[in-house]
Design a protein around this motif. Structure first.
Motif, PDB file in Angstrom:
ATOM      1  N   LEU A  41      -3.525  12.697  -0.623  1.00  0.00           N
ATOM      2  CA  LEU A  41      -3.511  12.490   0.830  1.00  0.00           C
ATOM      3  C   LEU A  41      -4.930  12.425   1.375  1.00  0.00           C
ATOM      4  O   LEU A  41      -5.249  11.624   2.243  1.00  0.00           O
ATOM      5  CB  LEU A  41      -2.753  13.625   1.517  1.00  0.00           C
ATOM      6  N   TYR A  42      -5.781  13.290   0.803  1.00  0.00           N
ATOM      7  CA  TYR A  42      -7.158  13.310   1.307  1.00  0.00           C
ATOM      8  C   TYR A  42      -7.865  11.969   1.093  1.00  0.00           C
ATOM      9  O   TYR A  42      -8.661  11.532   1.904  1.00  0.00           O
ATOM     10  CB  TYR A  42      -7.967  14.427   0.635  1.00  0.00           C
ATOM     11  N   ILE A  43      -7.591  11.347  -0.062  1.00  0.00           N
ATOM     12  CA  ILE A  43      -8.280  10.080  -0.303  1.00  0.00           C
ATOM     13  C   ILE A  43      -7.499   8.886   0.222  1.00  0.00           C
ATOM     14  O   ILE A  43      -7.958   7.757   0.166  1.00  0.00           O
ATOM     15  CB  ILE A  43      -8.618   9.867  -1.795  1.00  0.00           C
ATOM     16  N   SER A  44      -6.279   9.150   0.744  1.00  0.00           N
ATOM     17  CA  SER A  44      -5.440   8.015   1.138  1.00  0.00           C
ATOM     18  C   SER A  44      -5.989   7.170   2.294  1.00  0.00           C
ATOM     19  O   SER A  44      -5.766   5.966   2.300  1.00  0.00           O
ATOM     20  CB  SER A  44      -4.038   8.512   1.475  1.00  0.00           C
ATOM     21  N   PRO A  45      -6.694   7.759   3.277  1.00  0.00           N
ATOM     22  CA  PRO A  45      -7.139   6.890   4.377  1.00  0.00           C
ATOM     23  C   PRO A  45      -7.869   5.657   3.897  1.00  0.00           C
ATOM     24  O   PRO A  45      -7.616   4.547   4.369  1.00  0.00           O
ATOM     25  CB  PRO A  45      -8.055   7.798   5.182  1.00  0.00           C
ATOM     26  N   PHE A  46      -8.748   5.840   2.901  1.00  0.00           N
ATOM     27  CA  PHE A  46      -9.467   4.667   2.401  1.00  0.00           C
ATOM     28  C   PHE A  46      -8.492   3.624   1.874  1.00  0.00           C
ATOM     29  O   PHE A  46      -8.605   2.443   2.183  1.00  0.00           O
ATOM     30  CB  PHE A  46     -10.444   5.059   1.290  1.00  0.00           C
ATOM     31  N   PHE A  47      -7.509   4.109   1.093  1.00  0.00           N
ATOM     32  CA  PHE A  47      -6.623   3.138   0.470  1.00  0.00           C
ATOM     33  C   PHE A  47      -5.680   2.489   1.472  1.00  0.00           C
ATOM     34  O   PHE A  47      -5.289   1.344   1.314  1.00  0.00           O
ATOM     35  CB  PHE A  47      -5.858   3.797  -0.678  1.00  0.00           C
ATOM     36  N   ILE A  48      -5.324   3.244   2.516  1.00  0.00           N
ATOM     37  CA  ILE A  48      -4.478   2.639   3.546  1.00  0.00           C
ATOM     38  C   ILE A  48      -5.258   1.556   4.283  1.00  0.00           C
ATOM     39  O   ILE A  48      -4.792   0.431   4.449  1.00  0.00           O
ATOM     40  CB  ILE A  48      -3.981   3.720   4.528  1.00  0.00           C
ATOM     41  N   VAL A  49      -6.485   1.895   4.673  1.00  0.00           N
ATOM     42  CA  VAL A  49      -7.320   0.901   5.338  1.00  0.00           C
ATOM     43  C   VAL A  49      -7.560  -0.288   4.412  1.00  0.00           C
ATOM     44  O   VAL A  49      -7.480  -1.447   4.814  1.00  0.00           O
ATOM     45  CB  VAL A  49      -8.663   1.527   5.775  1.00  0.00           C
TER      46      VAL A  49
END
Lengths: 344, 436
Positions: A41-49
């Motif tokens: 979850l912590y690294i997900s923002p990058f992958f979502i963007v």
């Protein structure tokens, strides 16, 4: 890391008297999920963007590239790989590929070499360190289009500063906007002007992380500055070299702004002397052909080329900077070098 | 082994993501949203223009005075290319986000007419006879829809350097220069002949700036330069009219041209170094000439143009069909392109009116240009506008083909990497590569 430490007390409890089957409490479950899921979850923002701004356009471009798709007319019929064959059939495409590689080699290779040397110089004990370090970064602050416009004037065929300067030394004016190679050199110089300082700073940061003991040991071993550079600095900043080579490759294969503003028409010259593949893409999509389907095909071809070159690059850089041997062998190599020198 | 493949995959993903990020580019440029009608019947109309149309806030406020329920807002793009990208992108996306009134350049029309349905049909009795036929025809689709009201035009005269004419021992006042270039019956041949005379006396100064602009002047006088009137492209190899023009221009240019590309830095510099003595001069060109000629005196305009009249450039106002207030927007476009308003815009920004009636207007005919030796530019360009007789047909493929020929002229004239025959051959090849 500390999150993953095993639940030690539990085991102690288990070793006691037999107990009814343990029911896992919700909070416990939650904490297990926490351990397993949270990092993602912590690294997900990058992958979502990335999925929205990177992956989706990529896939959508692939979708567009197999349709007949005019800029204004919009989506047409499904035509399979027709766009790709059309692009491969255009001599302009091949010329643009030639130009791209030529400009890429003329810019990236000297750029990385000069940057690494500059960084080594800046890594020495200089007076007014910050001044020099900021100085090399200054060109990076200038917008690429501004660089292009200014250099375009400097490299003007008849009235340019560069040709007047060459004239002082009795050199005939170079036809920067006519000769293929000359125009590539001019554009590569803009790219180098802008990016060398940036790469220098990245190298410099890596160099400063090299343990000073290694240099001390090298000095005791009798290594000169040059030897220190090649035997200590370069192997130690290997990862950074790979990073810089990769990013400058990717950037170098996508040069657009500089050739676009190199002449007023922005189509890479009368005979496409300096039309790069990105410029060709723009011309296909928004210039004379106004065909988004073909432009999308060019984008995918370029993407695949960039990935391939990136992989080749990675392999080559990896080999060069490890110089064949494994990591623990550095000392052995030094010893070997010493003994070979002695025996020579 | 397994490790390396995984590494390679990770790397491929890394490369892919970086290259994507690096290539992701943003498209700036936002026109205001379409006009919103609020409950009390008051509406806001947006007008998207570029460069300087001469629509000042005061001018737009006049419209509100006459129509108290309408407020007009203008968004201005710095360059026409930006406006074009904005317009075409949003049209391709179905028309949302476009302004109520969108300004366009005449050169975009062939393409926009292929999707004429995206624009409101502006045919109306109130604009009957407002423009010359050629201006209206250029904005009319095959099925008779009028998609744009003309704002300004670019009637062409000849701008020349009186001081350089004098130095070459030629007459330099406007009337004599007109006669020298052939008077009312000036032809391209008489223009070139005057050039040869000039070159004989003044070998260091070129007669004109660039071969492409001369070629453009000639092509703009052909009714069907590259395409038949139904839009079929003519095969370039058999297009003798164009080939003749091409050959004439590049042959004469060997001696008469300054071998420059317009808008290039070398072209800019040539204004300062007496690079050339004349140039084709649409009304709007007076601005760029003055801009580049700081410290140079001697520019003047002659009321003459080879081969009859000629038009270069000019703009229109369109009303996208998807707007919320199409009817009101059409009224506004009507008002903005009325002769009275256009005269005001001309006095504001020098955009020469396309409205026939405006050419008679005293404010226009009395206007002079100080930089051009106080030439009566209003009167001169009004005469030049009246002399335009040909409507060049510009279809979907016009600019592709024109580009192919113009590139070849650049190779012969500017780069001098090809002789005229090779140049024509390469133009024909480029045409074939277009695959029309």
């Amino acid at each position: 890391m500390s999150v993953q430490s095993p639940p030690a007390p539990e085991r102690v409890a288990q070793s006691g008297a037999p107990r009814p089957p343990r029911r896992v409490g919700f909070s416990q479950k939650l904490s297990r999920w926490d351990v397993k899921v949270s990092p993602y979850l912590y690294i997900s923002p990058f992958f979502i963007v990335f999925a929205i701004t990177g992956l989706f356009p990529l896939i959508y471009t692939a979708y567009v590239s197999v349709y007949d798709w005019a800029l204004l007319g919009g989506q047409g019929e499904f035509i399979g790989f027709q766009n790709y064959t059309d692009v491969f059939g255009q001599p302009m495409f091949w010329r643009s590929l030639r130009n791209t590689f030529s400009i890429f080699l003329l810019s990236s290779v000297p750029q990385v070499l000069v940057a690494i040397v500059l960084a080594a110089l800046l890594d020495q004990n200089l007076r007014a360190k910050t001044f020099w370090r900021m100085g090399v970064l200054l060109p990076y602050v200038v917008a690429p289009v501004a660089v292009g416009l200014i250099f375009g004037r400097m490299f003007a065929d008849q009235s340019g500063l560069v040709n007047s300067a060459l004239g002082v030394f009795g050199i005939d004016p170079v036809r920067w906007h006519v000769d293929v190679l000359a125009s590539h050199v001019a554009i590569a110089s803009m790219v180098n002007f802008r990016w060398t300082g940036y790469n220098t700073l990245i190298f410099l940061a890596a160099m400063q992380a090299v343990p000073r003991e290694l240099y001390e040991a090298a000095i005791i071993d009798g290594a000169g500055r040059v030897r220190q550079f090649f035997s200590v600095t370069v192997p130690q900043i290997r990862a950074t070299i790979i990073f810089v080579v990769l990013t400058s490759t990717i950037g170098g294969l996508q040069i657009f702004d500089e050739p676009r503003v190199f002449d007023p028409a922005g189509r890479g010259g009368g005979s496409q002397q300096w039309m790069t593949t990105t410029l060709y893409l723009y011309d296909v999509g928004w210039g004379t052909q106004r065909d988004l389907g073909r432009a999308a095909a060019v984008a995918w071809i370029l993407f695949i080329i960039v990935v391939l070159i990136g992989l080749v690059n990675f392999a080559v850089t990896n080999r060069i900077s490890t110089s064949g041997g494994g990591q623990p062998s550095r000392r052995q190599r030094r010893a070997a070098a010493r003994s070979s020198r002695r025996s020579a | 082994m397994r490790k390396t493949t995984r590494k390679a995959w990770a790397l491929a993903a890394g490369v892919a993501s970086i290259s994507l990020l690096a290539s992701a580019c943003s498209d700036g440029g936002n026109a205001d949203e379409g006009g919103d009608a609020s409950g009390d019947g008051n509406i806001t109309l947006t007008v998207a223009t570029f460069n300087d149309f001469g629509y000042t806030d005061e001018l737009l406020a006049e419209y509100t005075e006459e129509n108290p329920n309408v407020t007009v807002k203008q968004t201005r793009a710095a360059r026409s290319e930006d406006a074009r990208t904005n317009l075409t992108t949003k049209l391709a996306a179905g028309g949302s986000g476009l302004a109520d009134v969108e300004a366009i350049e005449v050169d975009w029309l062939p393409e926009l007419l292929t999707s004429a349905d995206a624009f409101a049909d502006l045919t109306s009795d109130s604009v009957e006879g407002r423009w010359e036929d050629w201006k209206v025809e250029a904005a009319t689709s095959e099925d008779g829809r009028l998609i744009g009201y003309g704002t300004d035009i670019g009637p062409e005269g000849i701008c020349y350097r009186a001081d350089l004419f004098e130095a070459a021992g030629l007459p330099s006042d406007r009337e004599s220069v007109k006669e020298l270039l052939g008077g009312d019956d000036a032809t391209w041949e008489s223009y070139f002949e005057a050039g040869r005379q000039f070159k004989a006396a003044s070998p260091d100064v070129a007669w004109y700036d660039s071969a492409t602009s001369i070629y453009q002047g000639i092509v703009n006088q052909m009714e069907n330069a590259y395409e038949e009137s139904d839009g079929t492209p003519k095969p370039l190899a058999e297009n003798s009219e164009v080939q003749e023009a091409f050959t004439q221009v590049v042959t004469e240019s060997a001696d008469l041209s300054a071998h420059l590309e317009q808008w290039s830095p070398d072209w800019d510099a040539a204004f300062q170094s007496n690079g050339f003595a004349t140039m084709l001069c649409p009304a709007w060109m007076t601005g760029p000439i003055e801009e580049r000629s700081g410290g140079v005196t001697g520019w003047d305009v002659a009321d003459v143009f080879p081969g009859g009249g000629g038009n270069w450039g000019g703009s229109y106002l369109t009303v996208p069909a998807t707007g919320d207030n199409v009817e009101e927007a059409q009224k506004l476009a009507d008002w903005l392109t009325s002769p009275e308003t256009q005269i005001k815009a001309f006095l504001n920004a020098g955009t020469f009116p396309s409205q026939v009636e405006a050419w008679e207007n005293e404010e226009l005919t009395a206007s002079t240009n100080e930089f051009f030796n106080n030439a009566p530019v209003g009167e001169i360009f009004a005469n030049r506008a009246a002399a335009i007789s040909v409507t060049p047909f510009k279809g979907e493929n016009y600019f592709k083909i024109h580009q192919a020929v113009a590139d070849a002229i650049i190779r012969v004239d500017v780069e001098q990497s090809q002789n005229p025959e090779q140049g024509w051959q390469s133009a024909v090849e480029a045409f074939q590569n277009l695959g029309l």
